[in-house]
Write a protein that holds these residues in place. Sequence first.
Motif, PDB file in Angstrom:
ATOM      1  N   GLY A 207       0.782  -1.232   0.000  1.00 20.00           N
ATOM      2  CA  GLY A 207       0.000   0.000   0.000  1.00 20.00           C
ATOM      3  C   GLY A 207       0.810   1.276   0.000  1.00 20.00           C
ATOM      4  O   GLY A 207       0.296   2.340   0.353  1.00 20.00           O
ATOM      5  N   VAL A 208       2.080   1.188  -0.424  1.00 19.80           N
ATOM      6  CA  VAL A 208       2.958   2.355  -0.471  1.00 19.80           C
ATOM      7  C   VAL A 208       3.435   2.529  -1.906  1.00 19.80           C
ATOM      8  O   VAL A 208       4.060   1.624  -2.478  1.00 19.80           O
ATOM      9  N   ASN A 209       3.155   3.674  -2.485  1.00 18.94           N
ATOM     10  CA  ASN A 209       3.542   3.948  -3.873  1.00 18.94           C
ATOM     11  C   ASN A 209       4.810   4.784  -3.895  1.00 18.94           C
ATOM     12  O   ASN A 209       4.802   5.958  -3.486  1.00 18.94           O
ATOM     13  N   VAL A 210       5.895   4.209  -4.374  1.00 20.24           N
ATOM     14  CA  VAL A 210       7.164   4.916  -4.537  1.00 20.24           C
ATOM     15  C   VAL A 210       7.838   4.368  -5.778  1.00 20.24           C
ATOM     16  O   VAL A 210       7.735   3.169  -6.076  1.00 20.24           O
ATOM     17  N   GLN A 211       8.511   5.231  -6.519  1.00 16.60           N
ATOM     18  CA  GLN A 211       9.106   4.818  -7.781  1.00 16.60           C
ATOM     19  C   GLN A 211      10.566   4.416  -7.613  1.00 16.60           C
ATOM     20  O   GLN A 211      11.333   5.088  -6.917  1.00 16.60           O
ATOM     21  N   PRO A 212      10.975   3.321  -8.260  1.00 19.49           N
ATOM     22  CA  PRO A 212      12.396   2.965  -8.283  1.00 19.49           C
ATOM     23  C   PRO A 212      13.113   3.769  -9.358  1.00 19.49           C
ATOM     24  O   PRO A 212      12.541   4.057 -10.416  1.00 19.49           O
ATOM     25  N   ILE A 213      14.335   4.150  -9.098  1.00 21.36           N
ATOM     26  CA  ILE A 213      15.180   4.816 -10.082  1.00 21.36           C
ATOM     27  C   ILE A 213      16.303   3.840 -10.409  1.00 21.36           C
ATOM     28  O   ILE A 213      17.118   3.492  -9.541  1.00 21.36           O
ATOM     29  N   LEU A 214      16.327   3.383 -11.647  1.00 22.30           N
ATOM     30  CA  LEU A 214      17.164   2.257 -12.037  1.00 22.30           C
ATOM     31  C   LEU A 214      18.223   2.658 -13.049  1.00 22.30           C
ATOM     32  O   LEU A 214      18.138   3.729 -13.654  1.00 22.30           O
ATOM     33  N   PHE A 215      19.215   1.817 -13.233  1.00 20.55           N
ATOM     34  CA  PHE A 215      20.193   1.977 -14.298  1.00 20.55           C
ATOM     35  C   PHE A 215      19.448   1.945 -15.633  1.00 20.55           C
ATOM     36  O   PHE A 215      18.534   1.148 -15.807  1.00 20.55           O
ATOM     37  N   PRO A 216      19.741   2.828 -16.599  1.00 25.48           N
ATOM     38  CA  PRO A 216      20.886   3.727 -16.665  1.00 25.48           C
ATOM     39  C   PRO A 216      20.592   5.158 -16.208  1.00 25.48           C
ATOM     40  O   PRO A 216      21.434   6.029 -16.392  1.00 25.48           O
ATOM     41  N   VAL A 217      19.408   5.414 -15.631  1.00 26.66           N
ATOM     42  CA  VAL A 217      19.129   6.761 -15.129  1.00 26.66           C
ATOM     43  C   VAL A 217      20.138   7.144 -14.060  1.00 26.66           C
ATOM     44  O   VAL A 217      20.583   8.294 -13.964  1.00 26.66           O
ATOM     45  N   VAL A 218      20.484   6.178 -13.206  1.00 27.23           N
ATOM     46  CA  VAL A 218      21.561   6.344 -12.226  1.00 27.23           C
ATOM     47  C   VAL A 218      22.523   5.172 -12.402  1.00 27.23           C
ATOM     48  O   VAL A 218      22.144   4.137 -12.962  1.00 27.23           O
ATOM     49  N   PRO A 219      23.775   5.292 -11.957  1.00 25.86           N
ATOM     50  CA  PRO A 219      24.681   4.147 -12.018  1.00 25.86           C
ATOM     51  C   PRO A 219      24.093   2.953 -11.263  1.00 25.86           C
ATOM     52  O   PRO A 219      23.361   3.121 -10.283  1.00 25.86           O
ATOM     53  N   GLU A 220      24.399   1.754 -11.723  1.00 25.52           N
ATOM     54  CA  GLU A 220      23.821   0.549 -11.118  1.00 25.52           C
ATOM     55  C   GLU A 220      24.030   0.507  -9.607  1.00 25.52           C
ATOM     56  O   GLU A 220      23.126   0.141  -8.856  1.00 25.52           O
ATOM     57  N   ARG A 221      25.208   0.898  -9.149  1.00 27.33           N
ATOM     58  CA  ARG A 221      25.482   0.860  -7.713  1.00 27.33           C
ATOM     59  C   ARG A 221      24.664   1.895  -6.941  1.00 27.33           C
ATOM     60  O   ARG A 221      24.643   1.877  -5.700  1.00 27.33           O
ATOM     61  N   SER A 222      23.997   2.809  -7.667  1.00 23.23           N
ATOM     62  CA  SER A 222      23.216   3.860  -7.015  1.00 23.23           C
ATOM     63  C   SER A 222      21.711   3.704  -7.226  1.00 23.23           C
ATOM     64  O   SER A 222      20.953   4.626  -6.937  1.00 23.23           O
ATOM     65  N   ALA A 223      21.267   2.554  -7.723  1.00 30.43           N
ATOM     66  CA  ALA A 223      19.828   2.333  -7.910  1.00 30.43           C
ATOM     67  C   ALA A 223      19.124   2.556  -6.576  1.00 30.43           C
ATOM     68  O   ALA A 223      19.653   2.218  -5.506  1.00 30.43           O
ATOM     69  N   ARG A 224      17.913   3.106  -6.633  1.00 26.36           N
ATOM     70  CA  ARG A 224      17.293   3.579  -5.407  1.00 26.36           C
ATOM     71  C   ARG A 224      15.784   3.640  -5.499  1.00 26.36           C
ATOM     72  O   ARG A 224      15.198   3.562  -6.584  1.00 26.36           O
ATOM     73  N   LEU A 225      15.169   3.838  -4.349  1.00 26.23           N
ATOM     74  CA  LEU A 225      13.795   4.294  -4.251  1.00 26.23           C
ATOM     75  C   LEU A 225      13.870   5.779  -3.932  1.00 26.23           C
ATOM     76  O   LEU A 225      14.695   6.204  -3.127  1.00 26.23           O
ATOM     77  N   ARG A 226      12.982   6.560  -4.549  1.00 28.68           N
ATOM     78  CA  ARG A 226      13.037   8.004  -4.341  1.00 28.68           C
ATOM     79  C   ARG A 226      11.715   8.476  -3.733  1.00 28.68           C
ATOM     80  O   ARG A 226      10.674   8.395  -4.355  1.00 28.68           O
ATOM     81  N   PHE A 227      11.798   8.980  -2.500  1.00 29.07           N
ATOM     82  CA  PHE A 227      10.617   9.387  -1.754  1.00 29.07           C
ATOM     83  C   PHE A 227      10.474  10.904  -1.804  1.00 29.07           C
ATOM     84  O   PHE A 227      11.375  11.641  -1.389  1.00 29.07           O
ATOM     85  N   PHE A 228       9.329  11.368  -2.304  1.00 31.08           N
ATOM     86  CA  PHE A 228       8.971  12.783  -2.265  1.00 31.08           C
ATOM     87  C   PHE A 228       7.968  12.982  -1.133  1.00 31.08           C
ATOM     88  O   PHE A 228       6.891  12.389  -1.135  1.00 31.08           O
ATOM     89  N   LEU A 229       8.344  13.803  -0.173  1.00 32.02           N
ATOM     90  CA  LEU A 229       7.484  14.056   0.981  1.00 32.02           C
ATOM     91  C   LEU A 229       6.534  15.209   0.688  1.00 32.02           C
ATOM     92  O   LEU A 229       6.769  16.020  -0.208  1.00 32.02           O
ATOM     93  N   SER A 230       5.469  15.275   1.477  1.00 31.21           N
ATOM     94  CA  SER A 230       4.461  16.317   1.337  1.00 31.21           C
ATOM     95  C   SER A 230       4.117  16.874   2.705  1.00 31.21           C
ATOM     96  O   SER A 230       4.237  16.181   3.726  1.00 31.21           O
ATOM     97  N   ALA A 231       3.655  18.117   2.717  1.00 32.25           N
ATOM     98  CA  ALA A 231       3.161  18.706   3.962  1.00 32.25           C
ATOM     99  C   ALA A 231       1.952  17.943   4.482  1.00 32.25           C
ATOM    100  O   ALA A 231       1.624  18.016   5.670  1.00 32.25           O
ATOM    101  N   GLU A 232       1.277  17.187   3.621  1.00 32.66           N
ATOM    102  CA  GLU A 232       0.056  16.482   3.994  1.00 32.66           C
ATOM    103  C   GLU A 232       0.294  15.071   4.513  1.00 32.66           C
ATOM    104  O   GLU A 232      -0.641  14.423   4.993  1.00 32.66           O
ATOM    105  N   HIS A 233       1.520  14.543   4.409  1.00 34.78           N
ATOM    106  CA  HIS A 233       1.781  13.223   4.975  1.00 34.78           C
ATOM    107  C   HIS A 233       1.640  13.260   6.491  1.00 34.78           C
ATOM    108  O   HIS A 233       1.989  14.260   7.138  1.00 34.78           O
TER     109      HIS A 233
END
Length: 440
Positions: free
Chosen positions: A387-413
């Motif tokens: 039930g948690v929506n977060v996007q993965p950022i994968l190679f080749p957008v970032v180097p493979e060793r830096s693949a990640r989940l990217r969380f954008f916070l909101s004042a409403e969380h």
Amino acid sequence: MTQGFGLSATARTALLHRLSKRRAEAEAGPAESPGRDLATLPGIRDLEMVREAGEALGLESPYFRPHDGIAGAHSSIGGRDFVNFASYNYLGLNGDARVAAAAKAAIDRHGVSASASRLASGERPVHAALETALAAHYGAEACLAFVSGHATNVTVVGHLLGPRDLVVHDQLIHNSVAEGARLSGARRIAFPHNDWQAAERELIAHRRRHGRALLVIEGHYSMDGDLPALEHFTTLARRHDALLMVDEAHSLGVLGATGRGIAEQCNVAADQVDIWMGTLSKTLSACGGYIAGRQRLIDLLRHSAPGFVYSVGLAPPLAAAALESLHILHAEPWRVAALQANAQLFLSLARAAGFDTGGSAGLGIVPVILGSSVLAARMAAALFEAGVNVQPILFPVVPERSARLRFFLSAEHSAEDIGQAISAMVAARDGAAALRLKAS
């Protein structure tokens, strides 16, 4: 979904063999002229490889999922409620009744579209009102709004510079700046991320051989959530007779005690920056981009920048929505405080749980760096199931060793939203570790 976050040795070997074979075919190129064969277009085979890898791993694409309504701190996807960390709705103004009312009033007065280039016949009073307010926000002489944030950087950088000029930028600068520099024909040099001393070394080495120089940084980097030392960049820009441009796409409404951006965050006078760029699609809950600076610069862009002169004007309801959002930002700084408190909470809990959050300042963007595209994709899928929506950022957008989940916070969380996300990540990580141990 395939069990576990990894692959067996046999499955991994088979997948790598298929992908390497497809890569070799792509590099070999077509035997004859491609002509009308769309399969030979650059990037097509890479896209097919990514799809094949996803199928082999049993993963559905996490991209382009349709949201049923407003994507705020929560969003409905396929009729199910998710805690949403994949939206730039930092202050919760997309969906605010006042913003919606301003957009609707603009539609009633002007219709949905500007219907023409503003230079030709598309000017509306709300355009000037928005630009005046944005200029005042930066203490600048003037401002110009464009229909796209990406197009703003492409057309402005591409138009202001030429083959005799120099662009020095952070290596993590947004694609739009890189595309603008490529369009200009100027020499382009990237310096290591946030390293102002390296930027100065490049200016020392190359500045004198070029006509005009442009130094470009971002106020808040969207992949890492970290900040530049603005005071150092303003100093070296003046020392080396370079124009300083700052992309505020993710810093307006996010940085500084009242959300005025990187200048407020770093206690630097806004007039120390020559070109302020920003977008209308994040804090300001609309769509478009803007440039704020000296009157002479804005006059030039207004009459000659291709992305403005030859483009339809910003849609009146979008201009009205952005203007109302800017008014609310100034009137309700508690929204900025709530956003920053939520980001700090998420950052501290993620670090306490043992996750790598890189250099995030915890002001609106927090990456969770996992070091593997497979792991990042699987973690995102596990969180979606929870039930948690977060996007993965994968190679080749970032180097493979830096693949990640990217969380954008909101004042409403809420604190509960943040706790749910951290708990889901811990459960996914621990479950994967237990399966790997069992398999071994």
